[in-house]
Design a protein around this motif. Sequence first.
Motif, mmCIF file in Angstrom:
data_model
loop_
_atom_site.group_PDB
_atom_site.id
_atom_site.type_symbol
_atom_site.label_atom_id
_atom_site.label_comp_id
_atom_site.label_asym_id
_atom_site.label_seq_id
_atom_site.Cartn_x
_atom_site.Cartn_y
_atom_site.Cartn_z
ATOM 1 N N GLY A 1 40.020 -137.830 63.511
ATOM 2 C CA GLY A 1 40.110 -136.432 63.126
ATOM 3 C C GLY A 1 40.261 -135.511 64.314
ATOM 4 N N LYS A 2 39.484 -134.442 64.303
ATOM 5 C CA LYS A 2 39.565 -133.428 65.364
ATOM 6 C C LYS A 2 38.730 -133.845 66.578
ATOM 7 C CE LYS A 2 37.982 -130.096 62.748
ATOM 8 N NZ LYS A 2 37.830 -130.843 61.478
ATOM 9 N N ARG A 3 39.145 -133.333 67.736
ATOM 10 C CA ARG A 3 38.444 -133.558 68.995
ATOM 11 C C ARG A 3 37.869 -132.203 69.430
ATOM 12 N NH1 ARG A 3 40.089 -138.054 72.076
ATOM 13 N NH2 ARG A 3 42.025 -137.983 70.855
ATOM 14 N N VAL A 4 36.513 -132.112 69.476
ATOM 15 C CA VAL A 4 35.832 -130.856 69.768
ATOM 16 C C VAL A 4 34.942 -131.038 70.996
ATOM 17 C CG1 VAL A 4 34.291 -129.061 68.875
ATOM 18 C CG2 VAL A 4 35.797 -130.314 67.299
ATOM 19 N N ASN B 1 43.629 -132.447 75.519
ATOM 20 C CA ASN B 1 43.914 -132.877 74.150
ATOM 21 C C ASN B 1 42.804 -132.490 73.179
ATOM 22 O OD1 ASN B 1 45.522 -134.126 72.178
ATOM 23 N ND2 ASN B 1 44.516 -136.116 72.466
ATOM 24 N N LEU B 2 42.200 -131.317 73.393
ATOM 25 C CA LEU B 2 41.144 -130.840 72.501
ATOM 26 C C LEU B 2 41.745 -130.062 71.336
ATOM 27 C CD1 LEU B 2 38.575 -129.401 75.102
ATOM 28 C CD2 LEU B 2 38.556 -131.676 74.029
ATOM 29 N N ASP B 3 41.104 -130.192 70.184
ATOM 30 C CA ASP B 3 41.471 -129.358 69.049
ATOM 31 C C ASP B 3 40.673 -128.059 69.037
ATOM 32 O OD1 ASP B 3 43.404 -131.062 67.472
ATOM 33 O OD2 ASP B 3 41.713 -132.444 67.679
ATOM 34 N N TYR B 4 39.406 -128.155 69.498
ATOM 35 C CA TYR B 4 38.559 -126.971 69.593
ATOM 36 C C TYR B 4 37.681 -127.076 70.841
ATOM 37 C CZ TYR B 4 39.726 -125.505 64.840
ATOM 38 O OH TYR B 4 40.393 -125.083 63.718
ATOM 39 N N LEU C 1 33.098 -126.627 61.694
ATOM 40 C CA LEU C 1 34.248 -127.369 62.211
ATOM 41 C C LEU C 1 34.250 -128.850 61.865
ATOM 42 C CD1 LEU C 1 34.582 -125.972 65.865
ATOM 43 C CD2 LEU C 1 36.134 -125.549 63.952
ATOM 44 N N LEU C 2 33.093 -129.509 61.994
ATOM 45 C CA LEU C 2 33.062 -130.969 61.999
ATOM 46 C C LEU C 2 33.158 -131.576 60.611
ATOM 47 C CD1 LEU C 2 30.362 -131.620 64.747
ATOM 48 C CD2 LEU C 2 32.853 -131.775 64.964
ATOM 49 N N GLU C 3 33.969 -132.617 60.535
ATOM 50 C CA GLU C 3 34.172 -133.378 59.303
ATOM 51 C C GLU C 3 34.147 -134.860 59.653
ATOM 52 O OE1 GLU C 3 37.194 -130.533 56.831
ATOM 53 O OE2 GLU C 3 38.022 -131.680 58.512
ATOM 54 N N ALA D 1 35.262 -136.063 66.398
ATOM 55 C CA ALA D 1 34.427 -136.424 67.558
ATOM 56 C C ALA D 1 34.079 -135.165 68.321
ATOM 57 C CB ALA D 1 35.158 -137.407 68.474
ATOM 58 N N VAL D 2 32.840 -135.103 68.822
ATOM 59 C CA VAL D 2 32.391 -133.925 69.559
ATOM 60 C C VAL D 2 31.730 -134.362 70.858
ATOM 61 C CG1 VAL D 2 30.244 -133.861 68.191
ATOM 62 C CG2 VAL D 2 30.958 -131.836 69.487
ATOM 63 N N LEU D 3 32.155 -133.774 71.961
ATOM 64 C CA LEU D 3 31.564 -133.996 73.282
ATOM 65 C C LEU D 3 30.619 -132.843 73.581
ATOM 66 C CD1 LEU D 3 31.456 -135.184 76.245
ATOM 67 C CD2 LEU D 3 33.423 -133.713 76.731
#
Length: 477
Positions: A376-379, A407-410, A451-453, A457-459
Motif C-alpha cells: 500500500g502506501k509508504r508513510v 518514494n514516500l506517499d506521505y 492515513l493508514l490502511e 508501511a510507516v517509518l
Amino acid sequence: MRLNSKQICEYTGGRVLVNPIDASKLACGVAWDSRAVSPGDLYVALPGENVDGHAFVPQALRAGAVVVLVQEAPDEATCLLAREMGAAVIEVSNTFSAIIDLARAWRGYLRGHVVGLTGSTGKTTTKNLVRDVLSASFSVVATQANQNNELGVPKTLLSADPETEVVVVEMGMRGLGQIADLCDFVKPDMGLITNIGESHIELLGSRENIARAKAELIEALPDGYGCAFVNSSDAYTPLVLECSKAIERSVGIWFYDGSARDVDTAADAYATDVELDSEGRPGFVLHVAGDEAVCKLNLRGLHNVQNATAAASVGARLGMDAATIASALASAQPEAGRQHVIQARAGFTIVDDAYNANPDSMRASLAMFSSLAVQGKRVAVLGDMGELGDYAVACHEGIGRAAAASNLDYLVCTGELSAHIARAAREAGMDADTVLETDSIPGVLGELDNLLEPGDAVLVKASHFMGLERVVGGLVN
C-alpha cells in the motif's frame, strides 16, 4: 566484579561506617537503582537533582546488597539495618567518582581483550554485531543497550569476570577529551570507529573536530600491539589515523569496507555482490583476511553492511573464519527502536526507528524504507534531530530533500525544527497535500489514523528527546 568490602574501601579511598559480618564476602555486581539490586550486589547511592539514591539505601539492603557506598552518612536506623543484614556501609567523598575508581581497579584483574567502540552513527548496532560475532567463539561481556556514558562504561567493565575473553565497551561523547577520559580507565587494547558524521556537531563545530574527538580512542591504544579497526570508505579516517599517530606508534590497523562497491579494495574485511531482498535486508559475500562466505543479515538497510564488515574485522583479527563470522552475523537481531519491524494488528507495517536520529542515520533509514516492498502506501513520520547547533536548519532541510527522493506517499513532520524538513520536501517537488505537519504526539497519531490502511508501511524516526516511541506504542495498540 568480585571484590570484598576491604578491597572496595581501598580502591575508592573510603571509610567503613558499618563492618560486614563476613569480611570475605564478595560483591559480584553493581547497581545504583535500588529496584535493580540483586542479592550479592554493591549498591552505590548516587545523588541527583530529582532523586537521591541515599534515600533508597534501606531498600537496597533489604534486596540483598552486601556493600553500600554512600557519600552522606546514613541515619542510625539505616546503619542498624545494615548490621542486621550483615552488609558493609562505606563512605566515600563522591559516589560517582567511586564507580570509576572501582572500574579502574577492576580493569587490572581482566585478562582478556578490551575492545573500545565509538562513532557518529551505528555505535550500538555495531557493538551488538561485534558481541554476537565474538560470542560464537569467545566468552563476551558487552555494553548493555546504549549505556555508553560515564556510568554505563564503568558498569560494563565491572560486569566482566577475570576469565572473560573479550569485553566490548561502547563509548559515547559530546566533546573533546571525553573519550580520552573514558579510555583512561577502560584501557582498550582494540578500538573500532564506525564513522565520522554530524552527530554532536553543535558542540564540536566541525566534522574535523568530531574526527579528532573520536581519534582519542585510537590514541589510547597501546604502542606496538594495540589494534585499530577503521572505515576505509570514510573520508575522515586519514585524519583519525594522523591525530592518533597510529602508524608512528606501530598500532595495528585493520580496514573494513561495507560500502557496497563491487570493486577491488585494500580493506581487510569487505563485502561484494550486495543485494537487498524485498524487506530491505542485505545479502552479500563477506571477505575477511583472504577468506570468504555468503552472508544474509536480519538487519535492514545497506548501511548495516558497513556495520557487519566492521564486526567481521574484529572477529577475523581474533582468528575467526569467514563462515563462522557470517553465521553469527546472520543470527543477529535488531533492537527495539532501531529499525525494528512490527506487524500491527490493524494490518499495516511499522518500522520503529524512534530511538535516536542524526542526519546520517536519518538518510540511511529513509534509504532502507524506500527499498522495502510495500503493498500500500509508504508513510514516514519524522521528528527533530538534536545537537546540531548552527547546522540545524541546513541539516533538517537536507533530510527534507532526501525524503522527497525516497518514494514516500506521505510525510508527517512533528517538532519545531522538522518544519524545515516539511518545507524542503515541498520545495524538492513533493506534493504539498502529502506533506503534513503537527506539533504533538496525539496530532501525529490523528494524522496516521486518517492515513493508514492494511498493506501500508510507516517509518517512525527522530531524536530520542522527541519521544516518538509513543507514536509506535499508539500504532501497536
